[in-house]
Scaffold this active site. Structure first.
Site, PDB file in Angstrom:
ATOM      1  N   HIS A 272      11.468  19.312  33.884  1.00 16.77           N
ATOM      2  CA  HIS A 272      10.771  18.801  35.074  1.00 16.77           C
ATOM      3  C   HIS A 272      11.761  18.778  36.235  1.00 16.77           C
ATOM      4  O   HIS A 272      12.918  18.458  36.062  1.00 16.77           O
ATOM      5  CB  HIS A 272      10.233  17.382  34.836  1.00 16.77           C
ATOM      6  CG  HIS A 272       9.150  17.004  35.781  1.00 16.77           C
ATOM      7  ND1 HIS A 272       9.412  16.522  37.035  1.00 16.77           N
ATOM      8  CD2 HIS A 272       7.801  17.075  35.674  1.00 16.77           C
ATOM      9  CE1 HIS A 272       8.263  16.290  37.652  1.00 16.77           C
ATOM     10  NE2 HIS A 272       7.267  16.619  36.859  1.00 16.77           N
ATOM     11  N   ASP A 329       2.611  17.872  30.195  1.00 22.44           N
ATOM     12  CA  ASP A 329       1.778  18.930  29.602  1.00 22.44           C
ATOM     13  C   ASP A 329       2.050  19.151  28.118  1.00 22.44           C
ATOM     14  O   ASP A 329       1.308  19.885  27.470  1.00 22.44           O
ATOM     15  CB  ASP A 329       2.020  20.245  30.360  1.00 22.44           C
ATOM     16  CG  ASP A 329       1.520  20.146  31.795  1.00 22.44           C
ATOM     17  OD1 ASP A 329       2.295  20.430  32.724  1.00 22.44           O
ATOM     18  OD2 ASP A 329       0.351  19.747  31.970  1.00 22.44           O
TER      19      ASP A 329
HETATM   20  C1  SDX Z   1       4.014  19.886  35.998  1.00 25.94           C
HETATM   21  O1  SDX Z   1       6.336  18.562  40.182  1.00 25.94           O
HETATM   22  C2  SDX Z   1       5.570  17.892  39.436  1.00 25.94           C
HETATM   23  O2  SDX Z   1       5.503  16.670  39.546  1.00 25.94           O
HETATM   24  C3  SDX Z   1       4.724  18.684  38.446  1.00 25.94           C
HETATM   25  C4  SDX Z   1       3.894  17.869  37.481  1.00 25.94           C
HETATM   26  C5  SDX Z   1       2.808  17.107  38.178  1.00 25.94           C
HETATM   27  O3  SDX Z   1       2.356  16.073  37.641  1.00 25.94           O
HETATM   28  O4  SDX Z   1       2.311  17.591  39.239  1.00 25.94           O
HETATM   29  O5  SDX Z   1       4.731  16.964  36.776  1.00 25.94           O
HETATM   30  C6  SDX Z   1       3.172  18.757  36.473  1.00 25.94           C
HETATM   31  O6  SDX Z   1       3.954  20.936  36.574  1.00 25.94           O
HETATM   32  C7  SDX Z   1       4.947  19.667  34.857  1.00 25.94           C
HETATM   33  C8  SDX Z   1       5.818  20.934  34.521  1.00 25.94           C
HETATM   34  C9  SDX Z   1       4.967  21.895  33.692  1.00 25.94           C
HETATM   35  N1  SDX Z   1       5.661  23.159  33.527  1.00 25.94           N
HETATM   36  C10 SDX Z   1       6.222  23.514  32.326  1.00 25.94           C
HETATM   37  O7  SDX Z   1       6.235  22.794  31.342  1.00 25.94           O
HETATM   38  C11 SDX Z   1       6.820  24.924  32.308  1.00 25.94           C
HETATM   39  C12 SDX Z   1       8.152  24.908  31.572  1.00 25.94           C
HETATM   40  N2  SDX Z   1       9.105  24.179  32.387  1.00 25.94           N
HETATM   41  C13 SDX Z   1       9.967  24.940  33.258  1.00 25.94           C
HETATM   42  O8  SDX Z   1       9.540  26.170  33.694  1.00 25.94           O
HETATM   43  C14 SDX Z   1      10.753  24.084  34.236  1.00 25.94           C
HETATM   44  O9  SDX Z   1      11.333  23.076  33.514  1.00 25.94           O
HETATM   45  C15 SDX Z   1      10.011  23.490  35.429  1.00 25.94           C
HETATM   46  C16 SDX Z   1       9.222  24.514  36.163  1.00 25.94           C
HETATM   47  C17 SDX Z   1       9.111  22.390  34.996  1.00 25.94           C
HETATM   48  C18 SDX Z   1      11.071  22.880  36.354  1.00 25.94           C
HETATM   49  O10 SDX Z   1      11.770  23.955  36.878  1.00 25.94           O
HETATM   50  P1  SDX Z   1      13.129  23.711  37.701  1.00 25.94           P
HETATM   51  O11 SDX Z   1      13.304  22.302  38.101  1.00 25.94           O
HETATM   52  O12 SDX Z   1      13.162  24.776  38.737  1.00 25.94           O
HETATM   53  O13 SDX Z   1      14.246  23.934  36.608  1.00 25.94           O
HETATM   54  P2  SDX Z   1      15.016  25.268  36.493  1.00 25.94           P
HETATM   55  O14 SDX Z   1      14.053  26.380  36.279  1.00 25.94           O
HETATM   56  O15 SDX Z   1      15.971  25.336  37.632  1.00 25.94           O
HETATM   57  O16 SDX Z   1      15.811  25.060  35.116  1.00 25.94           O
HETATM   58  C19 SDX Z   1      17.084  24.415  35.080  1.00 25.94           C
HETATM   59  C20 SDX Z   1      17.742  24.939  33.805  1.00 25.94           C
HETATM   60  C21 SDX Z   1      17.768  26.477  33.710  1.00 25.94           C
HETATM   61  O17 SDX Z   1      18.849  26.827  32.859  1.00 25.94           O
HETATM   62  P3  SDX Z   1      20.261  27.312  33.571  1.00 25.94           P
HETATM   63  O18 SDX Z   1      19.894  28.438  34.519  1.00 25.94           O
HETATM   64  O19 SDX Z   1      20.775  26.067  34.275  1.00 25.94           O
HETATM   65  O20 SDX Z   1      21.095  27.753  32.395  1.00 25.94           O
HETATM   66  O21 SDX Z   1      16.964  24.494  32.672  1.00 25.94           O
HETATM   67  C22 SDX Z   1      16.433  25.628  32.010  1.00 25.94           C
HETATM   68  C23 SDX Z   1      16.494  26.791  32.977  1.00 25.94           C
HETATM   69  O22 SDX Z   1      16.561  28.034  32.285  1.00 25.94           O
HETATM   70  N3  SDX Z   1      15.018  25.279  31.696  1.00 25.94           N
HETATM   71  C24 SDX Z   1      14.422  25.609  30.557  1.00 25.94           C
HETATM   72  C25 SDX Z   1      13.131  25.045  30.655  1.00 25.94           C
HETATM   73  N4  SDX Z   1      12.997  24.417  31.828  1.00 25.94           N
HETATM   74  C26 SDX Z   1      14.178  24.575  32.470  1.00 25.94           C
HETATM   75  N5  SDX Z   1      14.840  26.317  29.470  1.00 25.94           N
HETATM   76  C27 SDX Z   1      13.949  26.453  28.467  1.00 25.94           C
HETATM   77  N6  SDX Z   1      12.695  25.930  28.478  1.00 25.94           N
HETATM   78  C28 SDX Z   1      12.257  25.238  29.561  1.00 25.94           C
HETATM   79  N7  SDX Z   1      11.022  24.732  29.583  1.00 25.94           N
END
Ligand code: SDX
Length: 394
Positions: A272, A329
């Site tokens: 998140h 989720d």
């Molecule tokens: C919602 O904003 C809100 O409030 C949203 C929400 C709401 O109520 O409206 O809470 C609802 O959208 C919840 C999120 C649902 N999405 C997912 O579950 C999809 C999977 N999650 C990711 O794609 C990600 O965690 C996000 C999109 C939720 C957050 O993305 P960020 O903050 O841009 O994080 P990032 O992509 O910069 O990741 C940081 C690091 C990276 O690794 P490094 O490059 O530092 O090595 O964490 C890793 C990412 O690769 N990472 C994950 C991951 N999420 C982040 N690695 C594996 N699996 C994951 N799910």
């Protein structure tokens, strides 16, 4: 005023704004609507009451609540012409595509509610119509997808019972939700009702800041929510868990894939932007998963897979270092499955839950005196000025 950027409700110059609706502390895992903690609202309130709280800022008195519910019930019909829109879609159409189109189309049948700078009573009329009709549009989209007759709301049912009735009643069998399902849906929708400046809510604010009408602003929010990184994640989580179940339940393989830089696979439902601790909503939903499935006598193997994934991920350095925890989720789809909601309707359920939050943010912004159009700025990193080059010289 920070001396550099001016914070105001409409992101006039930046991507940030002020708001009095929802407070999140991502480090501590705190979420409050108008100052009230969501755990207390889930325990003591209803989704309809939380809609009033978010939109009008206070919990309603008995008289206010009755009036609000009566107005919402009164607007539970859509123009009969709109039914043909649904049947014009192919059966495989994704309900989110239908929902966003239909919400915008509602503006065609309410021209009196489209003028910018509405008066307070005109805003209230628009809000109660939208709150009531989006539920009908969602149920009709489902009925279209399964080729069943549309079912109308019943005057004696409450907001969410009417939604379930319109979803699952058929001309030959009346659907009556059991208490467990009904309470679980209230909790799920309360937990989804608002989340400050997330992608879809910011979209609603952005579109509304041009003085586009509320129908158009909400339609845009539905489109933003559809993405698998946002609300679409609840559908993606279940598809991921089902794929793991089909792959012999080998969840460790998928956790390793999620950690592999060269693999685009992500553990859906994890991580998140704001919560760097356990999403408080996920904790409440997980608790309800156990209670609801036990009470309904359902053993869902993918709940066990989800729990195993959580256990392993929360002890794995990759997830710990990046503060990746289950988000709202991760478990919600398991509850929707228990309610017999089809997977392609999960994000529609998220939209119905988030609707009062979107409306509250739109209302807060348009009521702000001197509201200005959103216009985020950029830092230009392209080519410096250069002359046009004729085709033969390129
Ligand atoms: C919602 O904003 C809100 O409030 C949203 C929400 C709401 O109520 O409206 O809470 C609802 O959208 C919840 C999120 C649902 N999405 C997912 O579950 C999809 C999977 N999650 C990711 O794609 C990600 O965690 C996000 C999109 C939720 C957050 O993305 P960020 O903050 O841009 O994080 P990032 O992509 O910069 O990741 C940081 C690091 C990276 O690794 P490094 O490059 O530092 O090595 O964490 C890793 C990412 O690769 N990472 C994950 C991951 N999420 C982040 N690695 C594996 N699996 C994951 N799910």
């Amino acid at each position: 005023e920070t001396g550099y950027i001016t914070l105001d409700p409409g992101y006039a110059n930046t991507g940030s704004c002020t708001s009095a609706i929802t407070y999140i502390d991502g480090e501590k895992g705190i979420l409050r609507y108008r100052g009230i903690d969501i755990a207390e609202l889930c325990e003591k309130s209803t989704f309809m009451e939380v809609c009033y709280l978010l939109i009008y800022g206070e919990l309603p008195t008995a008289e206010q609540y009755t009036k609000f519910k009566d107005k919402v019930l009164f607007h539970s019909l859509i123009h009969e012409d709109m039914k043909s829109f649904f049947t014009s879609y192919p059966g495989h159409a994704h309900p989110m595509a239908i929902l966003s189109a239909m919400v915008c189309s509602l503006s065609v049948y309410h021209p009196e509610l489209l003028k910018p700078d509405q008066l307070p009573h005109e805003r209230d009329q628009t809000i109660t119509r939208l709150l009531s009709k989006v539920r009908v549009l969602a149920a009709f989209a489902y009925k279209r997808s399964v080729g069943e007759a549309f079912v109308y709301s019943r005057p004696e049912l409450d907001y969410l019972s009417n939604f379930l009735h319109m979803m699952f009643t058929t001309p030959v069998k009346l659907y009556e939700p059991d208490e467990v399902t009904r309470k679980a849906l209230d909790v799920l929708f309360i937990l989804h009702a608002d989340h400050e400046q997330n992608c879809s809510t910011s979209t609603v604010r952005m579109v509304g800041s041009s003085k586009a009408n509320l129908f158009a602003s909400i339609s845009a929010g539905i489109c933003a929510l559809w993405g698998p990184l946002h609300g679409g994640a609840n559908q993606a989580v279940i598809e991921m868990l089902e794929a793991i179940a089909a792959d012999g339940g080998n969840y460790k393989k998928y956790i390793d894939r999620a950690k592999d830089k060269n693999d685009p696979f992500r553990l859906m439902g994890f991580g998140h932007r704001v919560y760097k601790n356990y999403d408080p909503r996920a904790q409440i939903i997980k608790k309800h998963c156990d209670e609801v499935l036990n009470k309904l006598g359902i053993h869902d193997p993918i709940l066990e897979i989800a729990k195993r994934i959580e256990e392993v991920a929360l002890t794995d350095p990759y997830f710990i270092e990046r503060k990746l925890y289950p988000n709202v989720d991760f478990y919600s789809g398991i509850l929707y499955r228990a309610m017999k909601i089809p997977t392609n309707m999960f994000t529609v359920m998220f939209a119905l839950g988030r609707l009062p939050g979107w409306i509250a943010h739109w209302k807060e912004m348009v009521e702000e005196p001197g509201m200005r159009i959103a216009r985020p700025r950029q830092i230009y990193i392209g080519e410096q000025q250069r002359p046009y080059k004729p085709m033969h010289e390129r």
